[in-house]
Write a protein that holds these residues in place. Structure first.
Motif, mmCIF file in Angstrom:
data_model
loop_
_atom_site.group_PDB
_atom_site.id
_atom_site.type_symbol
_atom_site.label_atom_id
_atom_site.label_comp_id
_atom_site.label_asym_id
_atom_site.label_seq_id
_atom_site.Cartn_x
_atom_site.Cartn_y
_atom_site.Cartn_z
ATOM 1 N N VAL A 1 1.132 3.482 -6.415
ATOM 2 C CA VAL A 1 0.248 4.653 -6.345
ATOM 3 C C VAL A 1 1.138 5.857 -6.596
ATOM 4 O O VAL A 1 2.022 6.167 -5.819
ATOM 5 C CB VAL A 1 -0.439 4.767 -4.962
ATOM 6 C CG1 VAL A 1 -1.214 6.069 -4.861
ATOM 7 C CG2 VAL A 1 -1.364 3.572 -4.736
ATOM 8 N N ILE B 1 1.797 9.414 -6.794
ATOM 9 C CA ILE B 1 1.303 10.764 -6.460
ATOM 10 C C ILE B 1 2.004 11.859 -7.256
ATOM 11 O O ILE B 1 1.548 12.984 -7.297
ATOM 12 C CB ILE B 1 1.416 11.083 -4.948
ATOM 13 C CG1 ILE B 1 2.851 10.983 -4.473
ATOM 14 C CG2 ILE B 1 0.484 10.202 -4.140
ATOM 15 C CD1 ILE B 1 3.051 11.545 -3.069
ATOM 16 N N ILE C 1 -3.863 9.880 -10.754
ATOM 17 C CA ILE C 1 -3.845 8.631 -9.989
ATOM 18 C C ILE C 1 -4.594 7.557 -10.774
ATOM 19 O O ILE C 1 -5.638 7.820 -11.358
ATOM 20 C CB ILE C 1 -4.559 8.863 -8.630
ATOM 21 C CG1 ILE C 1 -3.859 9.969 -7.832
ATOM 22 C CG2 ILE C 1 -4.661 7.580 -7.841
ATOM 23 C CD1 ILE C 1 -2.541 9.608 -7.254
ATOM 24 N N LEU D 1 -5.835 2.187 -7.161
ATOM 25 C CA LEU D 1 -6.093 2.697 -5.812
ATOM 26 C C LEU D 1 -7.202 1.892 -5.137
ATOM 27 O O LEU D 1 -7.119 1.573 -3.944
ATOM 28 C CB LEU D 1 -6.490 4.173 -5.907
ATOM 29 C CG LEU D 1 -6.480 4.968 -4.610
ATOM 30 C CD1 LEU D 1 -5.073 5.084 -4.039
ATOM 31 C CD2 LEU D 1 -7.060 6.370 -4.836
ATOM 32 N N VAL E 1 -5.573 10.369 -2.843
ATOM 33 C CA VAL E 1 -5.156 9.076 -2.274
ATOM 34 C C VAL E 1 -5.713 8.929 -0.862
ATOM 35 O O VAL E 1 -6.240 7.872 -0.498
ATOM 36 C CB VAL E 1 -3.614 8.951 -2.294
ATOM 37 C CG1 VAL E 1 -3.146 7.783 -1.445
ATOM 38 C CG2 VAL E 1 -3.119 8.796 -3.729
ATOM 39 N N TYR F 1 -1.929 9.303 4.685
ATOM 40 C CA TYR F 1 -0.866 8.732 3.855
ATOM 41 C C TYR F 1 0.468 9.330 4.291
ATOM 42 O O TYR F 1 0.542 10.513 4.624
ATOM 43 C CB TYR F 1 -1.157 9.109 2.408
ATOM 44 C CG TYR F 1 -0.500 8.275 1.340
ATOM 45 C CD1 TYR F 1 -0.775 6.917 1.211
ATOM 46 C CD2 TYR F 1 0.361 8.865 0.418
ATOM 47 C CE1 TYR F 1 -0.196 6.166 0.184
ATOM 48 C CE2 TYR F 1 0.938 8.123 -0.606
ATOM 49 C CZ TYR F 1 0.649 6.774 -0.715
ATOM 50 O OH TYR F 1 1.216 6.032 -1.735
#
Ligand SMILES: [Fe+2]
Length: 291
Positions: A67, A69, A75, A80, A132, A140
């Motif tokens: 993932v 960022i 993304i 995801l 995310v 996160y």
């Protein structure tokens, strides 16, 4: 899971990689928790089933390496979604990832590439962290990278960048203590000052990984530290770990070993060593509080 015999406020965990999965399932070793890379389990239904069964017995932390960022391309929503499905099945106590580029034009790169720390990057990364956290339905944790070169166009330092990211998104931070040590060595800053400047309230997890010292091609006679995750944790990183615990308080700590995998027993011994350091840091405090 066997109880620890000594006082450990936040026992250490180890990375669970596929070559160890069958042994861990069969032997159920005494360890605080496991961290997995979801990317290892997405395409292997049997491994996924074993992981979901293990998650009934151990706390699991999910650390994504896919993932991205920091990627200007945005993304990968399909990825995801796959990570979210695994998270929903495993119900991890922590979900984290790196602050770096790891995809480019849809291709996954092996190396995690650095970012310039400026307002434009901050805006992009904060938007991605928001996406995310919404996409996963979880808070996160963003990890500080291992660095080899400073980026000349940066307008703030890494801690300022991470602190502002926390403020904008409500994310937490994963402090990789080995990365702080080796980046400090490679870029010439004091790793203690870096830890002092970190927002302690935002630290949700610590990492410790092995690194290698190599001759720096660009500077004859100088050593560069390389983040290999392929050997035992070096003594100065253990010392910095004790400093980090005193600064941040007890935090779940991961022994991170991804390449040239050792035996499970070796990983567990490293986790025991981390617990022994945490015990030495916090046991006197506990006695003082009790007395
Ligand atoms: Fe790490």
């Amino acid at each position: 899971m066997t109880a620890h015999h000594r006082f450990v406020p936040a026992p250490a965990g180890v990375g669970l990689r596929l070559p160890h999965l069958a042994e861990v399932v069969a032997t159920r070793p005494a360890v605080g928790w496991f961290e997995i890379h979801p990317e290892n389990f997405l395409a292997i239904p049997h491994a996924r089933e074993l992981l979901i069964a293990l998650a009934g017995d151990y706390p699991i932390s999910v650390h994504s390496v896919g993932v991205s960022i920091g990627s200007a391309g945005g993304i990968d929503r399909a990825h995801l979604k796959r990570v979210r499905d695994l998270i929903n099945a495993v119900d991890p106590f922590l979900v984290s990832g790196h602050l770096a580029w790891s995809t480019h034009d849809g291709e996954y790169l092996n190396d995690l590439l650095p970012l310039p720390y400026d307002q434009e990057t901050l805006r992009i990364v904060a938007a991605h962290v928001d996406e995310v956290q919404q996409g996963l339905g979880r808070q996160y944790l963003v990890e500080n990278p291992s660095s080899y070169i400073g980026i000349a166009t940066s307008t703030m330092n890494e801690v300022e960048f991470l602190s502002e990211l926390v403020r904008r998104t409500g994310c937490k931070l994963l402090c990789d203590v080995s990365n702080v040590y080796l980046s400090g060595h490679n870029l010439g800053y004091d790793p203690h000052a870096y830890l002092d400047a970190m927002p302690a309230d935002a630290i949700g997890e610590l990492h410790l990984g092995g690194f290698l010292s190599e001759e720096d091609d660009a500077n004859a006679g100088q050593q560069m530290l390389i983040d290999t995750h392929a050997q035992r944790i070096a003594e100065p990183a253990w010392d910095l770990y004790a400093y980090a615990l005193r600064r941040f308080g007890p935090k779940p700590t991961l022994i991170e070993w991804d390449n040239d995998l050792p035996s499970v027993a070796t990983l567990l011994a490293e986790a025991e060593h981390a617990d022994a350091i945490a015990g030495a840091v916090f046991e006197p405090e506990r006695h003082r509080a009790a007395g």
